[in-house]
Design an enzyme around this catalytic site. Sequence first.
Site, PDB file in Angstrom:
ATOM      1  N   ARG A 214       1.494 -11.249   3.804  1.00 57.74           N
ATOM      2  CA  ARG A 214       2.058 -10.594   4.983  1.00 57.74           C
ATOM      3  C   ARG A 214       1.253 -10.957   6.226  1.00 57.74           C
ATOM      4  O   ARG A 214       1.818 -11.166   7.297  1.00 57.74           O
ATOM      5  CB  ARG A 214       2.086  -9.069   4.779  1.00 57.74           C
ATOM      6  CG  ARG A 214       3.158  -8.611   3.797  1.00 57.74           C
ATOM      7  CD  ARG A 214       3.281  -7.104   3.766  1.00 57.74           C
ATOM      8  NE  ARG A 214       2.260  -6.468   2.950  1.00 57.74           N
ATOM      9  CZ  ARG A 214       2.408  -6.140   1.677  1.00 57.74           C
ATOM     10  NH1 ARG A 214       3.531  -6.436   1.039  1.00 57.74           N
ATOM     11  NH2 ARG A 214       1.450  -5.528   1.011  1.00 57.74           N
ATOM     12  N   PHE A 230      15.314  -8.416   0.805  1.00 59.26           N
ATOM     13  CA  PHE A 230      14.624  -7.611  -0.208  1.00 59.26           C
ATOM     14  C   PHE A 230      13.390  -6.981   0.444  1.00 59.26           C
ATOM     15  O   PHE A 230      12.278  -7.046  -0.077  1.00 59.26           O
ATOM     16  CB  PHE A 230      14.216  -8.454  -1.424  1.00 59.26           C
ATOM     17  CG  PHE A 230      15.316  -9.303  -1.989  1.00 59.26           C
ATOM     18  CD1 PHE A 230      16.182  -8.807  -2.958  1.00 59.26           C
ATOM     19  CD2 PHE A 230      15.502 -10.624  -1.568  1.00 59.26           C
ATOM     20  CE1 PHE A 230      17.199  -9.594  -3.480  1.00 59.26           C
ATOM     21  CE2 PHE A 230      16.509 -11.413  -2.094  1.00 59.26           C
ATOM     22  CZ  PHE A 230      17.365 -10.899  -3.058  1.00 59.26           C
ATOM     23  N   ASP A 252      17.703  -4.373   2.325  1.00 61.62           N
ATOM     24  CA  ASP A 252      17.364  -4.043   0.939  1.00 61.62           C
ATOM     25  C   ASP A 252      18.522  -3.259   0.338  1.00 61.62           C
ATOM     26  O   ASP A 252      19.246  -2.566   1.066  1.00 61.62           O
ATOM     27  CB  ASP A 252      16.075  -3.213   0.870  1.00 61.62           C
ATOM     28  CG  ASP A 252      15.459  -3.202  -0.523  1.00 61.62           C
ATOM     29  OD1 ASP A 252      14.590  -4.057  -0.789  1.00 61.62           O
ATOM     30  OD2 ASP A 252      15.854  -2.347  -1.335  1.00 61.62           O
ATOM     31  N   ASP A 300      11.835 -12.355  -0.698  1.00 60.46           N
ATOM     32  CA  ASP A 300      10.893 -11.779  -1.669  1.00 60.46           C
ATOM     33  C   ASP A 300      11.666 -10.944  -2.687  1.00 60.46           C
ATOM     34  O   ASP A 300      11.595  -9.708  -2.687  1.00 60.46           O
ATOM     35  CB  ASP A 300       9.849 -10.928  -0.941  1.00 60.46           C
ATOM     36  CG  ASP A 300       8.763 -10.414  -1.881  1.00 60.46           C
ATOM     37  OD1 ASP A 300       8.585 -11.018  -2.965  1.00 60.46           O
ATOM     38  OD2 ASP A 300       8.110  -9.418  -1.531  1.00 60.46           O
ATOM     39  N   CYS A 340       8.041 -13.548  -8.146  1.00 60.93           N
ATOM     40  CA  CYS A 340       7.069 -12.761  -8.914  1.00 60.93           C
ATOM     41  C   CYS A 340       7.345 -12.891 -10.408  1.00 60.93           C
ATOM     42  O   CYS A 340       6.814 -12.109 -11.205  1.00 60.93           O
ATOM     43  CB  CYS A 340       7.092 -11.303  -8.488  1.00 60.93           C
ATOM     44  SG  CYS A 340       8.676 -10.478  -8.765  1.00 60.93           S
TER      45      CYS A 340
END
Length: 396
Positions: A214, A230, A252, A300, A340
């Site tokens: 970030r 997201f 989101d 993300d 991830c």
Amino acid sequence: MSKSAQVILRSGKAKPFFGRHPWVLASAIERLEGQPADGQVVELRTQTGHFVARGIWNSKSRIRVRLYTWRQEEDLDEAFWQRRLEEAIRLRSLLGYDDPGGAVRLVYSEADGLSGLIVDRYAQYLVVQVTAAAMASRLQLLVDWLVQQIQPKGILLRTDPATLRAEGLHLEDKLLWGQAPQEPVEICENGLRYLVDLVQGQKTGFYLDQRENRRAIARYCQGRRVLDMFCYTGGFALAAAQAGAESVLGIDDSQKAVQLAQANAQLNRLTNVRFEQGDCFHSMERLLSENQRFGCVVLDPPRFARSRRTLKRALQAYHWLNRLGVELLQPGGILVTCSCSGHVSREDFLQMLMGVSQKSARSIQVLQQRGAAPDHPVLVTCPETDYLKCFICRVQ
């Protein structure tokens, strides 16, 4: 030192464990000598009787043994677990992640030699995740030590149902000690204030692993229109807005997350950012149909590949997501794209981006290849700890 049951490896299966990988799968085991209960200490040995390591048995898990020490003279007693916790917390202090008003991952499972245990600190509260029977059977010991050393206001247990099923565990989210926060807890990260829902938020409440990413993207956002897909509770979006983005749109699919993101924007008095709820793929397609373009797009997404069986389908999803992201970018725009999914390697991800470049006829230059923040260290003998990929790219 009391005598432990012995787990005997199949012929030719010992190399990874001499190499200090901490997971012994059922398929690697020839036989069990003794009758250990789940959660008890066992010794791992070769067929010829050579000691390999000492770990904890779980008959209900595909990971039959989690290994914790390769020193034959070291027992897995209370002092051992306390030493491991002390070492983990000492590292975070060394990293400078000891701001009492901040947040940090104090214990990161295998990477800290505590396979199956995650401990995150959010200001004066701790959130614990248990992902192995070894840690579940020692939870009270661990909590007692954390209370003594950290002196938090409260310690909460958060669980992941899929992981619990895989381990044969029966745990529920609950307060382990002290007081539970009655409202979202405020933390400070990189000069920004965030409200974190420790009780109902995703994972343990916030994605601490993206902390340095970030910060890293902020330099690319000044003066640009930024799209954060997201966005969850606004981590990347607020960092971009603080850095001087012309405008930021965060999307989101969770209405609760969007509401908290809006509250976080207000908390930081940022007026150049807005949030909306919606399916991210559909939202990106809508933005394209409206001929909207951005100077920076952040992707993300949640974990697409939960097993090797789903890897191909996950890479297809990443391809389509990044294809949409590239099409939404102005020439010379910045693509921040993350995965991830531990089953997706960096090579897999680069190959996916190559396919996106070819299909979209857009040049993609990788400016930075990043991973998780240092409080999520990578254990080189356990590649699974290197799960987070964050690529900062320029798209022509």
